[in-house]
Write an enzyme that holds these catalytic residues in place. Structure first.
Site, PDB file in Angstrom:
ATOM      1  N   LYS A  20       0.847  -1.199   0.000  1.00 29.70           N
ATOM      2  CA  LYS A  20       0.000   0.000   0.000  1.00 29.70           C
ATOM      3  C   LYS A  20       0.879   1.245   0.000  1.00 29.70           C
ATOM      4  O   LYS A  20       1.586   1.513   0.971  1.00 29.70           O
ATOM      5  CB  LYS A  20      -0.927  -0.020   1.222  1.00 29.70           C
ATOM      6  CG  LYS A  20      -1.856   1.186   1.292  1.00 29.70           C
ATOM      7  CD  LYS A  20      -2.985   0.971   2.296  1.00 29.70           C
ATOM      8  CE  LYS A  20      -3.838   2.221   2.455  1.00 29.70           C
ATOM      9  NZ  LYS A  20      -4.925   2.046   3.415  1.00 29.70           N
ATOM     10  N   ASP A  37     -12.854   4.337  10.331  1.00 26.25           N
ATOM     11  CA  ASP A  37     -13.334   4.437   8.940  1.00 26.25           C
ATOM     12  C   ASP A  37     -13.936   3.099   8.524  1.00 26.25           C
ATOM     13  O   ASP A  37     -13.706   2.605   7.430  1.00 26.25           O
ATOM     14  CB  ASP A  37     -12.184   4.833   8.009  1.00 26.25           C
ATOM     15  CG  ASP A  37     -12.681   5.271   6.629  1.00 26.25           C
ATOM     16  OD1 ASP A  37     -13.877   5.620   6.488  1.00 26.25           O
ATOM     17  OD2 ASP A  37     -11.884   5.248   5.674  1.00 26.25           O
TER      18      ASP A  37
END
Ligand SMILES: Nc1ncnc2c1ncn2[C@@H]1O[C@H](COP(=O)(O)OP(=O)(O)OP(=O)(O)O)[C@@H](O)[C@H]1O
Ligand SMILES: [Mg+2]
Length: 316
Positions: A122, A226
């Site tokens: 990532k 989130d």
């Protein structure tokens, strides 16, 4: 720039070019645009050799010039430095050309080590952390650091890695963290589909896994922050979940965190209600979580000052 182009540029670089990039990275601590003469002095090589390398990397879009005498790194250059470190450490050997996910905030690619282990890489693009948790990071970025986006992406990656490490240790279903450098996190590759894309055969069990993960996280004083149907991967055969995407996590004992926890929960409960008709009230779940929610509500400055110290020591 696509990852194929980044890798192609990486393959064109000599050892010297990579050293020039590294030196510019170091000099960015003091300059937004690094004077070429400082690079020459630092490397103790002729101006001609350095200029040749800079021109080459400028053509490859790894460096941006300001006037003839100043340069700065671009994100692809930063990607290359990170990939190079991962390769040298033996974490990865090859990167798949097609992304697993591309967004505003990150690019995620599958990669493999020479022994065939599969990872998700990532690349953090912006520092979500500094928008959400605190602008206090700026206190130290302000004076010493001159490329804000570079340090914000780096902090975001380190925040994510820290949460993955702690959650994994507590047996919360998250990808096992493997390595971190700069703005790049390498973690276990998960064979899963985002919750929003899959039609579950046992939605009750999946919702229970999620709530139970939220409980285990509260036990280690963490809130995801989130949580939604995009950040939960589900294995298509076992329907086991994995929670991803952690840079905005926060401590549960910080003022304001209960609101974030309830927002996470609401999003999940609403999703299961509208897609599977599961009618579970937030009050019932909050009742179940209540004993795990820290009673103290510390001011963010107090709680985050230690975290900030830890992170700054890691990213310096
Ligand atoms: N460990 C992993 N294994 C497999 N796929 C992953 C993994 N981590 C992320 N992905 C894929 O990459 C996508 C984006 O990852 P993530 O949610 O962590 O980033 P993001 O910051 O939300 O990116 P965006 O800016 O697109 O919202 C995920 O939806 C998922 O498809
Ligand atoms: Mg996401």
């Amino acid at each position: 720039m696509s990852i194929s182009n980044v890798v192609a540029s990486y393959n064109e670089l000599s050892k010297l070019d990579l050293r020039v990039l590294r030196v510019i990275e170091v000099l960015h601590r003091n300059y937004e645009y690094v004077p070429v003469r400082r690079i020459v002095k630092y490397m103790n090589l002729s101006e001609e050799v350095i200029n040749k390398s800079i021109s080459k990397m400028n053509k490859l879009k790894l460096l941006v010039r300001r006037g003839p005498d100043n340069v700065r790194l671009t994100f692809p250059a930063y990607d290359i430095l990170s990939i190079h470190t991962m390769v040298k450490r033996g974490v990865i050997d090859a990167i798949a050309p097609t992304p697993l996910g591309v967004g505003k905030e990150s690019d995620v690619y599958a990669a493999e080590s020479s022994s065939g282990d599969k990872y998700a890489l990532k690349f953090h693009r912006i520092g979500r952390v500094s928008f959400r948790n605190t602008r206090k990071y700026r206190v130290w970025i302000g004076e010493r650091r001159h490329i804000t986006w570079l340090y914000e992406a780096k902090i975001s990656a380190h925040m994510e890695y820290m949460a993955l490490t702690e959650a994994y240790r507590a047996k919360v279903p998250v990808p096992k963290p493997r390595a971190i450098t700069r703005h790049l996190v390498a973690m276990e590759y998960i064979n899963g589909i985002e919750l929003f894309k899959i039609r579950l055969s046992n939605p009750e069990s999946v919702l229970e896994q999620i709530i139970s993960a939220i409980e285990d996280l509260l036990r280690i004083n963490i809130i995801h922050g989130d949580l939604n149907e995009y950040n939960i991967l589900v294995n298509p055969s076992s329907e086991k979940i994995t929670i991803i995407d952690w840079p905005q996590w926060m401590y549960a004992n910080v003022k304001g965190s209960k609101t974030i926890l309830m927002r996470d929960l609401n999003i999940i409960l609403r999703y299961f209600k509208s897609n599977y008709g599961l009618n579970i009230s937030i009050d019932a779940v909050m009742g179940r979580l209540a004993p795990l929610i820290p009673s103290s509500e510390l001011p963010p400055e107090k709680v985050y000052s230690r975290l900030i110290k830890r992170i700054t020591s890691l990213v310096s």
